[in-house]
Design an enzyme around this catalytic site. Structure first.
Site, PDB file in Angstrom:
ATOM      1  N   CYS A   1      32.571  17.753 -62.684  1.00 53.48           N
ATOM      2  CA  CYS A   1      31.575  18.205 -63.646  1.00 53.48           C
ATOM      3  C   CYS A   1      31.933  19.565 -64.256  1.00 53.48           C
ATOM      4  CB  CYS A   1      30.222  18.323 -62.978  1.00 53.48           C
ATOM      5  SG  CYS A   1      29.718  16.818 -62.146  1.00 53.48           S
TER       6      CYS A   1
ATOM      7  N   ARG B   1      38.288  18.377 -67.678  1.00 50.89           N
ATOM      8  CA  ARG B   1      38.021  18.200 -66.251  1.00 50.89           C
ATOM      9  C   ARG B   1      37.751  16.741 -65.894  1.00 50.89           C
ATOM     10  NH1 ARG B   1      36.356  23.158 -63.770  1.00 50.89           N
ATOM     11  NH2 ARG B   1      35.108  22.047 -62.263  1.00 50.89           N
TER      12      ARG B   1
ATOM     13  N   TRP C   1      30.614  13.861 -63.943  1.00 51.69           N
ATOM     14  CA  TRP C   1      31.515  12.873 -63.339  1.00 51.69           C
ATOM     15  C   TRP C   1      30.695  12.221 -62.239  1.00 51.69           C
ATOM     16  CZ3 TRP C   1      34.006  11.534 -58.761  1.00 51.69           C
ATOM     17  CH2 TRP C   1      35.154  10.758 -58.880  1.00 51.69           C
TER      18      TRP C   1
ATOM     19  N   ASN D   1      27.082  20.743 -60.193  1.00 52.15           N
ATOM     20  CA  ASN D   1      28.377  20.171 -59.812  1.00 52.15           C
ATOM     21  C   ASN D   1      28.407  20.150 -58.297  1.00 52.15           C
ATOM     22  OD1 ASN D   1      31.025  19.349 -59.535  1.00 52.15           O
ATOM     23  ND2 ASN D   1      31.900  21.356 -60.006  1.00 52.15           N
ATOM     24  N   GLY D   2      28.660  18.978 -57.707  1.00 49.00           N
ATOM     25  CA  GLY D   2      28.710  18.875 -56.255  1.00 49.00           C
ATOM     26  C   GLY D   2      27.882  17.699 -55.772  1.00 49.00           C
TER      27      GLY D   2
ATOM     28  N   GLU E   1      56.238  10.856 -57.383  1.00 46.85           N
ATOM     29  CA  GLU E   1      55.588  11.553 -58.497  1.00 46.85           C
ATOM     30  C   GLU E   1      55.738  10.760 -59.802  1.00 46.85           C
ATOM     31  OE1 GLU E   1      53.422  13.585 -58.880  1.00 46.85           O
ATOM     32  OE2 GLU E   1      53.630  14.341 -60.908  1.00 46.85           O
TER      33      GLU E   1
ATOM     34  N   LYS F   1      52.519   9.426 -61.984  1.00 51.08           N
ATOM     35  CA  LYS F   1      52.345   9.780 -63.395  1.00 51.08           C
ATOM     36  C   LYS F   1      52.150   8.529 -64.238  1.00 51.08           C
ATOM     37  CE  LYS F   1      51.660  12.882 -63.372  1.00 51.08           C
ATOM     38  NZ  LYS F   1      51.450  14.002 -62.487  1.00 51.08           N
TER      39      LYS F   1
ATOM     40  N   GLU G   1      48.657   6.722 -63.454  1.00 45.68           N
ATOM     41  CA  GLU G   1      47.400   7.386 -63.791  1.00 45.68           C
ATOM     42  C   GLU G   1      47.121   7.447 -65.286  1.00 45.68           C
ATOM     43  OE1 GLU G   1      46.816  11.568 -62.787  1.00 45.68           O
ATOM     44  OE2 GLU G   1      48.946  11.933 -62.937  1.00 45.68           O
TER      45      GLU G   1
ATOM     46  N   HIS H   1      62.331  -5.637 -47.103  1.00 52.93           N
ATOM     47  CA  HIS H   1      61.485  -5.979 -45.960  1.00 52.93           C
ATOM     48  C   HIS H   1      60.127  -6.499 -46.407  1.00 52.93           C
ATOM     49  CE1 HIS H   1      64.471  -4.452 -43.230  1.00 52.93           C
ATOM     50  NE2 HIS H   1      64.606  -3.413 -44.037  1.00 52.93           N
TER      51      HIS H   1
ATOM     52  N   LYS I   1      40.147  16.474 -63.509  1.00 55.81           N
ATOM     53  CA  LYS I   1      41.227  17.460 -63.359  1.00 55.81           C
ATOM     54  C   LYS I   1      41.072  18.229 -62.056  1.00 55.81           C
ATOM     55  CE  LYS I   1      44.768  19.790 -64.721  1.00 55.81           C
ATOM     56  NZ  LYS I   1      46.049  19.073 -64.551  1.00 55.81           N
TER      57      LYS I   1
HETATM   58  C1  AGP Z   1      48.100  14.401 -60.916  1.00 51.93           C
HETATM   59  O1  AGP Z   1      48.545  14.198 -62.179  1.00 51.93           O
HETATM   60  C2  AGP Z   1      46.652  14.572 -60.738  1.00 51.93           C
HETATM   61  N1  AGP Z   1      45.988  15.269 -61.707  1.00 51.93           N
HETATM   62  C3  AGP Z   1      46.235  14.882 -59.290  1.00 51.93           C
HETATM   63  O2  AGP Z   1      47.002  14.111 -58.431  1.00 51.93           O
HETATM   64  C4  AGP Z   1      46.294  16.365 -58.842  1.00 51.93           C
HETATM   65  O3  AGP Z   1      47.594  16.788 -58.685  1.00 51.93           O
HETATM   66  C5  AGP Z   1      45.498  16.475 -57.528  1.00 51.93           C
HETATM   67  O4  AGP Z   1      44.166  16.091 -57.749  1.00 51.93           O
HETATM   68  C6  AGP Z   1      45.559  17.851 -56.935  1.00 51.93           C
HETATM   69  O5  AGP Z   1      44.962  18.795 -57.754  1.00 51.93           O
HETATM   70  P1  AGP Z   1      45.182  20.340 -57.535  1.00 51.93           P
HETATM   71  O6  AGP Z   1      46.638  20.612 -57.724  1.00 51.93           O
HETATM   72  O7  AGP Z   1      44.324  21.002 -58.553  1.00 51.93           O
HETATM   73  O8  AGP Z   1      44.754  20.627 -56.127  1.00 51.93           O
END
Ligand code: AGP
Length: 613
Positions: free
Chosen positions: A2, A27, A76, A100-101, A486, A490, A493, A509, A608
């Site tokens: 949020c 976010r 969110w 938020n929370g 990684e 990428k 997502e 396997h 985010k």
């Molecule tokens: C990756 O592209 C994501 N946005 C996600 O995996 C991110 O790296 C993860 O949520 C950790 O976030 P942070 O680095 O802000 O802790």
């Protein structure tokens, strides 16, 4: 998660709040809303599911007179579906608030305050609005006292902005775990979930600390201690990010801009810390006590989530046999609950772009409870993880707006390389030559990133075969497998293509059963010592008619016709191929999602900054 913004001051609050919400869109959210006062002094709450752009016409239509106080929220969803009635602000009597929370004891509060029947939606926040209103009515409309009483009975995590209908100029704020920052200028007082929303208005900000109540008014911003209700001082910090760093600068998406910024962000991360070929953390407050601790540690634990975890894994893999003590990496959401042995001879390294990820923060608390020392590698200044850690190394990458992390990853890798090199050196595990060599390679990586970016046009041409698929694979061995994790994250997502990263030798396997004609398999081959084995695994998938994209170092030989597409990267030290490989895999993900016409900067279901468990 949020986004939160509040303003009380001389400016047009509608503009400040709506622009703030647009800035906070990165976010990740699914609905939004605002609260102002109407010309009769009543709350005017306007909400919408979907984007801020859908909220703006609703606000423009309803509001006629100028407003100077308001709060806004991007939601969110956690409790309750994505519905207009569940969007914030939530209103009850004289109270309107955004949150938020998660309030964990919302059901018992509903019972205790006999709220069943008077609620519109299914959110924890609506219950809090009702509870606060009842407390406020009962306590002679004393805002500070009512907020103090509320904080004593709610359990969970929160950042709240609160307006009272009979307090026209005031916005109140409290927080527990979920972040809030505030600032004041000659224009008025601002409160937000992060500093990106404040950049247009101020160069200074303060973190809202645990146990504070903030009261923001047109000409003042005052903090009170929640227990004593006496005034306390807000510590000021400088905002070093500029408005331009938070703009797209002509790029189609923030993600593409941030991919391109990686050379300069790497430079910003390493240059202040490399002096005459040696690593110098003096400006990061790594003091004699820290050095004594480094000499004494028996193990290192690297803890993070998502992309930050992948950066940590790269560091842990590369330095395992260099420091010569165990370095293990952990998923933060597991680490916080598992029974890993942690003691006062453990160094815990946390990585987090936002510095607010709740599982990483909880891991920090656990590590400290067990007597470990914590160093965090963080991008956002003043963030909770940065403040709570024993030591912090800021990555200086500038704001990362796209949900998919790119430049934060490469600077996290560089930071953990520098940190582990430094630790190895003070422990006499490596000599000056080793350190010089790491520093030289880090500087060379700036240019290698730029060289990898030159492959962009080629990559645009090859994504068609990936974007038309439902599934894809990344394969690699050793460090190439870690890079693949990684690459796969990428791709999945932002393109929504199910992508698995697999240790190439493990395919046969079971998983090789999934390879069929045209299944995209992206093989990463930069680790010379194990490249022949990897290339054999590539043959195996090619024999099953996979569509193979081979990312390979130019000095590794391979058979013609082994792959459908070959992307060569320049010859670099094996430990440093992470940088060009990151760029190539990020571009593959970006152009695949672009080809599919997706919302690249704000992929579905993602946030985010992940501030809930
Ligand atoms: C990756 O592209 C994501 N946005 C996600 O995996 C991110 O790296 C993860 O949520 C950790 O976030 P942070 O680095 O802000 O802790």
């Amino acid at each position: 998660m949020c986004g939160i913004i509040g303003f009380s001051g001389k400016l047009d609050a509608k503009k400040v709040i709506l622009e703030g919400l647009s800035t906070l869109e990165y976010r990740g959210y699914d609905s939004c809303g605002v609260c102002f006062f109407d010309p009769n002094g009543k709350f005017n709450i306007i909400k919408s599911t979907g984007k801020v752009s859908e909220l703006i016409p609703k606000v423009d239509k309803e509001e006629t007179s100028a407003v100077h106080v308001g709060i806004g929220h991007t939601r969110w969803a956690t409790h309750g579906g994505v519905l207009t009635e569940n969007a914030h602000p939530h209103h009850a009597g004289l109270v309107s608030l955004i949150h938020n929370g998660i309030i964990e004891n919302y059901l018992s509060l509903r019972e205790q305050f006999k709220l069943t029947g008077s609620l519109e939606g299914g959110t924890d926040t609506e219950i809090v609005a009702n509870v606060l209103n009842l407390i406020y009515e009962k306590n002679g409309h004393d805002a500070l006292l009512s907020i103090q009483m509320l904080t004593k009975i709610i359990k969970g995590t929160f950042a709240f902005l609160i307006m009272f209908e009979d307090r026209k100029e005031e916005i109140y704020a409290i927080k527990h775990v979920s972040p809030l920052v505030c600032a004041s200028s000659s224009d008025g007082a601002f409160i937000a979930s992060d500093i990106t929303a404040l950049i247009p208005y101020t160069k200074e900000f303060s973190v809202v600390e645990e146990g504070m109540v903030i009261c923001a008014k047109r000409d003042s911003l005052v903090a009170y201690d929640i227990d004593t209700l006496k005034k306390v001082t807000l510590k000021k910090e400088e905002i070093t990010w500029t408005i331009d760093t938070a703009k797209k600068d002509g790029y189609t998406h923030f993600m593409l801009k941030e991919i391109h910024e990686q050379g300069s962000s790497l430079d910003n991360t390493i240059r202040p810390r490399i002096v005459d070929g040696e690593i110098d953390f003096t400006n990061d407050n790594i003091d004699d006590e820290a050095i004594r601790f480094f000499k004494d540690i028996e193990k290192i634990q690297v803890v993070a989530c998502g992309t930050a975890l992948h950066a940590g894994k790269v560091g842990a893999n590369v330095y395992q046999d260099v420091i010569k003590i165990p370095i293990d990496d952990y998923i933060a959401s597991e680490y916080r609950y598992n029974n890993t042995l942690i003691n006062d001879k453990t160094l815990v390294i946390l990585l987090s772009q936002s510095g607010e990820t709740i599982d990483t923060l909880a891991s920090l608390e656990k590590a400290k409870e067990h007597g470990a020392k914590v160093i965090s590698i963080v991008n956002v200044k003043g963030s909770t993880i940065a403040r709570e850690s024993d030591y912090v190394i800021y990555t200086h990458a500038g704001p990362e707006i796209a949900v998919a992390s790119t430049k934060a990853y490469t600077v996290q890798v560089a930071s953990i390389y520098m940190l582990l090199t430094y630790i190895a050196y003070v422990r006499n595990a490596v000599d000056k030559n080793f350190v010089n060599n790491i520093c030289k390679n880090l500087f060379a990586s700036i240019e290698n990133i730029d060289k990898a970016l030159k492959k962009e046009e080629d990559i645009k041409m090859i994504v068609k075969n990936i974007s038309s698929s439902h599934d894809a694979f990344y394969i690699g061995r050793g460090l190439d497998y870690v890079f693949s994790l990684e690459g796969a994250l990428k791709l999945k997502e932002i393109s929504y293509i199910h992508t698995e990263a697999y240790a190439a030798g493990e395919l046969k396997h079971g998983t090789i059963a999934l390879i069929e004609e045209k299944t995209p398999v992206i093989a990463v081959c930069t680790q010379k010592n194990i490249s022949s084995k990897l290339l054999s695994n590539v043959k195996e998938v090619k024999a099953r008619d996979a569509y193979v994209i081979l990312i390979i170092s130019e000095d590794i030989e391979y058979e013609k016709d082994l792959a459908d597409i070959v992307i060569k990267i320049d010859k670099v030290d094996d430990r440093f191929s992470v940088f060009p490989v990151a760029v190539i895999t990020q571009l593959i993900a970006y152009y695949t999602a672009y080809d599919k016409g997706l919302d690249i900067d704000k992929p579905r279901n993602l946030a985010k900054s992940v501030t809930v468990e």
